[in-house]
Design an enzyme around this catalytic site. Structure first.
Site, PDB file in Angstrom:
ATOM      1  N   ASP A  62     -27.643   9.214  -3.114  1.00  0.00           N
ATOM      2  CA  ASP A  62     -28.039   7.843  -3.086  1.00  0.00           C
ATOM      3  C   ASP A  62     -27.759   7.318  -1.769  1.00  0.00           C
ATOM      4  O   ASP A  62     -26.587   7.472  -1.428  1.00  0.00           O
ATOM      5  CB  ASP A  62     -27.150   7.015  -4.034  1.00  0.00           C
ATOM      6  CG  ASP A  62     -27.709   5.600  -4.253  1.00  0.00           C
ATOM      7  OD1 ASP A  62     -28.357   5.153  -3.162  1.00  0.00           O
ATOM      8  OD2 ASP A  62     -27.126   4.954  -5.176  1.00  0.00           O
ATOM      9  N   VAL A  63     -28.909   6.868  -0.783  1.00  0.00           N
ATOM     10  CA  VAL A  63     -28.246   6.633   0.547  1.00  0.00           C
ATOM     11  C   VAL A  63     -27.579   5.172   0.368  1.00  0.00           C
ATOM     12  O   VAL A  63     -27.054   4.946   1.665  1.00  0.00           O
ATOM     13  CB  VAL A  63     -29.772   6.249   1.082  1.00  0.00           C
ATOM     14  CG1 VAL A  63     -30.352   7.778   1.450  1.00  0.00           C
ATOM     15  CG2 VAL A  63     -30.686   5.137   0.957  1.00  0.00           C
ATOM     16  N   THR A  95     -48.918   6.117  -2.451  1.00  0.00           N
ATOM     17  CA  THR A  95     -47.636   6.780  -2.899  1.00  0.00           C
ATOM     18  C   THR A  95     -47.599   6.206  -4.281  1.00  0.00           C
ATOM     19  O   THR A  95     -48.099   5.332  -4.772  1.00  0.00           O
ATOM     20  CB  THR A  95     -46.508   6.497  -2.085  1.00  0.00           C
ATOM     21  OG1 THR A  95     -46.281   5.185  -2.044  1.00  0.00           O
ATOM     22  CG2 THR A  95     -46.911   7.053  -0.460  1.00  0.00           C
ATOM     23  N   ASP A 119     -32.750  13.176  -2.054  1.00  0.00           N
ATOM     24  CA  ASP A 119     -33.316  12.280  -2.984  1.00  0.00           C
ATOM     25  C   ASP A 119     -32.576  11.762  -3.880  1.00  0.00           C
ATOM     26  O   ASP A 119     -31.520  12.377  -4.493  1.00  0.00           O
ATOM     27  CB  ASP A 119     -34.804  12.713  -3.659  1.00  0.00           C
ATOM     28  CG  ASP A 119     -35.632  11.546  -4.079  1.00  0.00           C
ATOM     29  OD1 ASP A 119     -36.503  11.259  -3.252  1.00  0.00           O
ATOM     30  OD2 ASP A 119     -35.401  11.000  -5.096  1.00  0.00           O
ATOM     31  N   LYS A 137     -37.294  -4.469   6.080  1.00  0.00           N
ATOM     32  CA  LYS A 137     -38.218  -3.621   6.868  1.00  0.00           C
ATOM     33  C   LYS A 137     -38.154  -4.028   8.579  1.00  0.00           C
ATOM     34  O   LYS A 137     -38.095  -3.456   9.262  1.00  0.00           O
ATOM     35  CB  LYS A 137     -39.529  -3.316   6.531  1.00  0.00           C
ATOM     36  CG  LYS A 137     -39.604  -2.587   5.135  1.00  0.00           C
ATOM     37  CD  LYS A 137     -38.995  -1.167   5.631  1.00  0.00           C
ATOM     38  CE  LYS A 137     -39.356  -0.119   4.040  1.00  0.00           C
ATOM     39  NZ  LYS A 137     -38.602   1.257   4.451  1.00  0.00           N
ATOM     40  N   TYR A 154     -38.503  -7.388   0.816  1.00  0.00           N
ATOM     41  CA  TYR A 154     -39.153  -6.268   1.517  1.00  0.00           C
ATOM     42  C   TYR A 154     -39.349  -6.436   2.880  1.00  0.00           C
ATOM     43  O   TYR A 154     -38.947  -5.550   3.716  1.00  0.00           O
ATOM     44  CB  TYR A 154     -40.348  -5.752   0.638  1.00  0.00           C
ATOM     45  CG  TYR A 154     -40.854  -4.426   1.200  1.00  0.00           C
ATOM     46  CD1 TYR A 154     -40.229  -3.211   0.435  1.00  0.00           C
ATOM     47  CD2 TYR A 154     -41.894  -4.541   1.855  1.00  0.00           C
ATOM     48  CE1 TYR A 154     -40.734  -2.228   1.038  1.00  0.00           C
ATOM     49  CE2 TYR A 154     -42.371  -3.239   2.285  1.00  0.00           C
ATOM     50  CZ  TYR A 154     -41.880  -1.992   1.881  1.00  0.00           C
ATOM     51  OH  TYR A 154     -42.329  -0.841   2.312  1.00  0.00           O
TER      52      TYR A 154
END
Length: 265
Positions: free
Chosen positions: A65-66, A207, A44, A176, A172
Site C-alpha cells: 500500500d503506497v 483501464t 500493487d 494530480k 482528483y
C-alpha cells in the site's frame, strides 16, 4: 543494429520497480519493461494482482500500500539489497467511485452536479493519501536508493485533469496537480545526483478505473480530441520513453498524452 534491436535492448541489464503494476497502465508498463530486457519488480495494493503480472513477465510481485511509508521504504530497500535499482515507475492511483455515482445521478436526473457540498473529509483524504502521499513516498524512497550510484530514472503518473478539470472531480484534479508540482520540484533537486524524474499526464485511458466513469462523462471525453480513449499500452510507450536512455536530456517534464484534447503552454 536495426531499430527493433535497439528498442529491445533499451532496458537490458536494468532493474525496474512498477508500483500500481497489478492492472491497467502499471501492468502494461511492467510488460513493456520486461519485453525490453528489464528485471521487473511489480508492486500493487492487491498482492494477488501483482503476483499474477510478475509471473507473466518473469519478475517478482509484492503486495504494498503506497500510503504506508514504512512499507514503501522496506520494499525499495529489499530490492536494493539484491542489486542496483535503475528505473522506478509509479502508476498507483485512485479516483472516487462515490463521487462518480453522484455525477451519474445528476446526469440521469438532468440536474446540476452536486459533489463538493457532499464530499466528506474521508473521501478527500483517501484520494490525496493515495495519489499525492503515495507519490511522495515512492519518490523519496527511489531517490534514497538511486542517489549513492548517481544514476536512475523515475516516472510518475499525473493527469490531464490537472489542467482541464472536470466538474465533480475536485479532489482528483487537486491531487494530480500536486503530483505534477511535487515531481517537478524533486526533478530539479534529484538531477544533481544523476536521477531523472519526469511525469506523464494521461487524458482518458481505457483501464478498469475508467470503467467506473459515468456514461455521460465518458461520452463527452470521447467526443473531444482527435483520438479519444488511449490504451494502457500506448501510455506504457510514453512512460518507457521517459524512463529510457533516449530521454537523457528530459528532466522535470510533464508529458501530455491526451489524444489532442487540449494543449498547454
Amino acid at each position: 543494429m536495426n531499430e527493433n534491436a535497439l528498442t529491445a535492448a533499451r532496458f537490458a541489464g536494468r532493474t525496474a520497480l512498477v508500483s500500481g503494476g497489478g492492472s491497467g497502465i502499471g501492468a502494461a508498463v511492467a510488460r513493456r519493461l520486461a519485453a525490453e530486457g528489464a528485471a521487473v519488480h511489480v508492486a500493487d495494493v492487491v498482492g494477488e494482482n501483482a503476483a499474477a503480472v510478475a509471473a507473466e513477465v518473469g519478475g517478482t510481485g509484492y503486495g504494498v500500500d503506497v500510503t504506508d511509508a514504512a512499507a514503501v521504504d522496506a520494499l525499495v530497500e529489499g530490492i536494493v539489497t539484491q542489486g542496483p535499482l535503475d528505473v522506478v515507475v509509479h502508476t498507483a492511483g485512485v479516483d472516487d467511485p462515490v463521487a462518480k455515482a453522484w455525477i451519474r445521478e445528476a446526469g440521469e436526473g438532468d440536474a446540476p452536479v452536486d459533489v463538493i457540498a457532499r464530499l466528506s473529509d474521508e473521501q478527500w483524504r483517501r484520494v490525496l493519501a493515495i495519489n499525492l502521499d503515495g507519490t511522495f513516498h515512492v519518490l523519496r524512497a527511489a531517490v534514497r536508493a538511486m542517489r549513492p550510484r548517481r544514476s536512475g530514472a523515475v516516472v510518475t503518473v499525473g493527469s490531464s485533469a490537472a489542467f482541464d478539470t472536470l466538474v465533480g472531480y475536485p479532489h482528483y484534479a487537486a491531487s494530480k496537480a500536486a503530483v505534477h508540482a511535487l515531481s517537478q520540484s524533486v526533478a530539479k533537486e534529484a538531477i544533481a545526483y544523476g536521477i531523472r524524474v519526469n511525469t506523464v499526464a494521461p487524458g482518458p485511458v481505457d483501464t478498469p478505473m475508467a470503467g467506473r466513469t459515468p456514461a455521460s462523462v465518458r461520452a463527452a471525453m470521447e467526443a473531444t480530441g482527435a483520438i479519444g480513449y488511449a490504451s494502457a499500452e500506448e501510455l506504457a510507450d510514453n512512460i518507457c520513453y521517459l524512463a529510457s536512455p533516449g530521454a537523457a536530456n528530459v528532466v522535470g517534464a510533464v508529458l501530455l498524452s491526451n489524444g489532442g484534447r487540449f494543449t498547454v503552454s
